[in-house]
Design an enzyme around this catalytic site. Structure first.
Site, short mmCIF file in Angstrom:
data_model
loop_
_atom_site.label_atom_id
_atom_site.label_comp_id
_atom_site.label_asym_id
_atom_site.label_seq_id
_atom_site.Cartn_x
_atom_site.Cartn_y
_atom_site.Cartn_z
N ASN A 31 16.35 8.84 -12.82
CA ASN A 31 15.72 10.19 -13.64
C ASN A 31 16.23 11.36 -13.04
O ASN A 31 15.55 12.46 -12.96
CB ASN A 31 14.32 10.23 -13.76
CG ASN A 31 13.69 11.18 -14.70
OD1 ASN A 31 14.25 11.69 -15.39
ND2 ASN A 31 12.29 11.17 -14.64
N ASP A 49 10.43 24.48 -9.63
CA ASP A 49 10.15 23.25 -8.89
C ASP A 49 8.90 23.60 -8.07
O ASP A 49 8.35 22.45 -7.71
CB ASP A 49 11.32 22.61 -8.02
CG ASP A 49 12.09 22.25 -8.97
OD1 ASP A 49 12.14 21.83 -10.17
OD2 ASP A 49 13.44 21.48 -8.44
N GLU A 94 10.70 15.80 -14.93
CA GLU A 94 10.25 14.26 -14.77
C GLU A 94 9.26 14.02 -15.77
O GLU A 94 9.01 12.96 -16.01
CB GLU A 94 9.93 14.24 -13.25
CG GLU A 94 11.01 14.03 -12.56
CD GLU A 94 11.67 15.33 -11.97
OE1 GLU A 94 11.54 16.36 -12.73
OE2 GLU A 94 12.48 15.28 -11.02
O1 LIG Z 1 20.81 22.50 -10.45
C1 LIG Z 1 19.70 22.03 -9.93
O2 LIG Z 1 20.10 21.38 -8.30
C2 LIG Z 1 18.25 21.98 -10.17
C3 LIG Z 1 17.99 22.77 -11.08
C4 LIG Z 1 16.66 23.08 -11.56
O3 LIG Z 1 16.83 22.44 -12.84
P1 LIG Z 1 16.70 23.26 -14.26
O4 LIG Z 1 18.08 24.00 -14.37
O5 LIG Z 1 16.39 22.30 -15.38
O6 LIG Z 1 15.47 24.37 -14.28
C5 LIG Z 1 15.83 22.39 -10.75
O7 LIG Z 1 14.25 22.08 -11.45
C6 LIG Z 1 16.28 20.85 -10.34
O8 LIG Z 1 15.15 20.14 -9.46
C7 LIG Z 1 17.19 21.06 -9.69
C1 LIG Z 2 13.33 18.73 -11.92
C2 LIG Z 2 13.60 18.09 -10.73
O1 LIG Z 2 14.83 17.10 -10.82
P1 LIG Z 2 16.12 16.91 -11.67
O2 LIG Z 2 16.01 17.88 -12.82
O3 LIG Z 2 17.23 16.90 -11.01
O4 LIG Z 2 15.90 15.54 -12.31
C3 LIG Z 2 13.12 18.11 -9.53
O5 LIG Z 2 13.42 17.59 -8.40
O6 LIG Z 2 11.79 18.73 -9.47
#
Ligand SMILES: O=C(O)C1=C[C@@H](OP(=O)(O)O)[C@@H](O)[C@H](O)C1
Ligand SMILES: C=C(OP(=O)(O)O)C(=O)O
Length: 432
Positions: free
Chosen positions: A96, A320, A348
């Site tokens: 996931n 997050d 998630e």
């Molecule tokens: O690019 C990244 O490393 C992330 C971007 C964010 O997602 P979104 O761009 O979907 O908000 C974040 O929520 C995720 O945990 C990590």
């Molecule tokens: C949204 C998250 O992860 P990802 O989108 O990378 O699955 C998270 O780590 O909170």
């Protein structure tokens, strides 16, 4: 951990802790992609060991880019393939992990062969169609197997020709980050233009910074609305040190807000590459004191007899940490409103609706909005908190149990997505 639930033990007095969370998920998975596309060997240190980084490492291995693991997984040696994908076919299981599925879908279009990416049932509900559309506009052949625009994804790769593409920005910034990292290895120049309001902007700035560290410069206006990417063939290998994870740090800072006392997170400053360090600004608005240190950030919670204040916070850039903030909001003197996080419904789990359900279970009144929620604290009560296989639901709502007796967290091992030893580290921090 194999137990079905864990009971959180309340702490007696104010905290006095120093912690260093494990490496950043976002930096580990970006550095792995850039190192994999580099022309030679890179060594990454301070890497995160977790489900999300494991599926990235496994995936790169299946693509013919093996990664040598040392120091209990925190040092990764990557034999970069110089912008090529050595495998001619691969089936990638990405669990996931949003970063992994979005970054690798873009990356495998550089190869020559047939690639398939799939994950757990929830991953089959998480959007990727707008990334697929942008890659196809650049001449790739990518399709989602289902009509809903979610994984599984099939890529028939024959190099990425390049050109111009619109990229939707309001669902996930990871579409853009995936494109940005892959496009320097396209056959021709690429122009990307953002459609809709770009969410989670600090993650895009982080992508550009990691790319720069691996020798690739992409210039962009401050509003990150348009990108011109030259075809340079490959990244440059390098030794790269990964910062501690700032989203993980939010739980420890929040513990100081909830319990009082002080918590220092080492290894993260206001100059960190991770936007989530700005979570401390939210705590400051709610009445905590924040002390930037030379190599860390200290949060001092309310003094005995003082209460946290409710606040209105736009958390679009640091989504997050919404669940962490929600846990803190339960201890404030009035309502807290979080806005700007409609994209939290695609993570998630639905991190607005499901978060509201669990906050109500703990005693709060919650008004759900399309892009956020209003949390009005009520009398807290013992509860078995459901976690929806969402690591952040488990890690954040556990904090409520540091004050309220009888808080149990269901399926605690779901923290393995980004922080396998979270409950051990939390227990150690509150006992210091
Ligand atoms: O690019 C990244 O490393 C992330 C971007 C964010 O997602 P979104 O761009 O979907 O908000 C974040 O929520 C995720 O945990 C990590
Ligand atoms: C949204 C998250 O992860 P990802 O989108 O990378 O699955 C998270 O780590 O909170």
């Amino acid at each position: 951990m194999s137990t079905d639930s864990i009971e959180i033990t309340p702490v007696a007095g104010p905290l006095n802790a120093s912690v260093r969370p494990p490496g950043s998920k976002s930096l580990t998975n970006r550095a792995l992609v850039c190192a994999a596309l580099a022309d030679g060997e890179s060594t990454l240190s301070g890497a995160l060991v977790s489900d999300d980084t494991h599926v990235m490492i496994e995936g790169l291995g299946r693509l013919g880019i093996p990664i040598d693991v040392a120091d209990n997984g925190t040092t990764l040696r990557v034999a970069g393939a110089g912008g090529q994908i050595p495998a001619i076919e691969a089936d990638l299981f990405i669990g996931n992990s949003g970063t992994t599925v979005r970054f690798l879908t873009a990356m495998v279009t550089l190869g020559h062969g047939a690639f398939r990416l799939d994950g757990v049932p929830r991953m089959r509900e998480r959007p990727i169609g707008d990334l697929v559309k942008a890659l196809n506009a650049l001449g790739a052949t990518v399709r989602c197997e289902s009509p809903g625009g979610c994984p599984p994804v099939d890529v028939h790769a024959n190099g990425l020709p390049g050109g111009a593409a619109m990229v939707r920005g309001d669902i996930s910034s990871q579409f853009l980050s995936g494109l940005l990292m892959a496009c320097p290895c396209a056959d021709g120049p690429v122009t990307l233009e953002i459609e809709g309001e770009l969410v989670s902007k600090p993650y895009v700035a982080m992508t550009l910074e990691v790319m720069r560290s691996f020798g690739v410069e992409v210039s962009a206006p401050d509003d990150l609305s348009r990108f011109e990417i030259e075809p340079v063939g490959s990244y440059q290998p390098r030794d790269y040190a990964i910062e501690p994870d700032a989203s993980a740090a939010s739980y420890f800072w929040a513990a100081a807000a909830i319990c009082g006392g002080e918590v220092t997170v080492d290894g993260l400053t206001r100059n960190a590459l991770q936007g989530d360090v700005a979570f401390v600004d939210c705590l400051e608005k709610m009445g905590c004191r924040v002390k930037p240190l030379a190599e860390g950030i200290k949060v001092i919670g309310p003094a005995p007899g003082e209460k946290l204040r409710g606040a209105t916070l736009d958390m679009n850039a640091i989504s997050d940490t919404v669940q962490t903030l929600a846990a803190v909001a339960l201890f404030a003197d009035g309502p807290t409103e979080v806005t700007g996080v409609a994209h939290n419904r695609h993570k998630e789990t639905d991190r607005i609706a499901d978060l509201a359900t669990e906050l109500r279970r703990l005693g709060a009144s919650v008004e759900e909005k399309p892009d956020g929620l209003v949390i009005t604290p009520g009398e807290l009560r013992p509860a078995l908190v459901e976690t929806y296989d969402d690591h952040r639901m488990a890690m954040s709502l556990a904090l409520v149990g540091l004050k309220q007796q009888g808080v149990r967290i269901a399926n605690p091992s779901c923290t393995a997505k980004t922080y396998p030893n979270y409950f051990e580290d939390l227990a150690r921090a509150v006992q210091q």
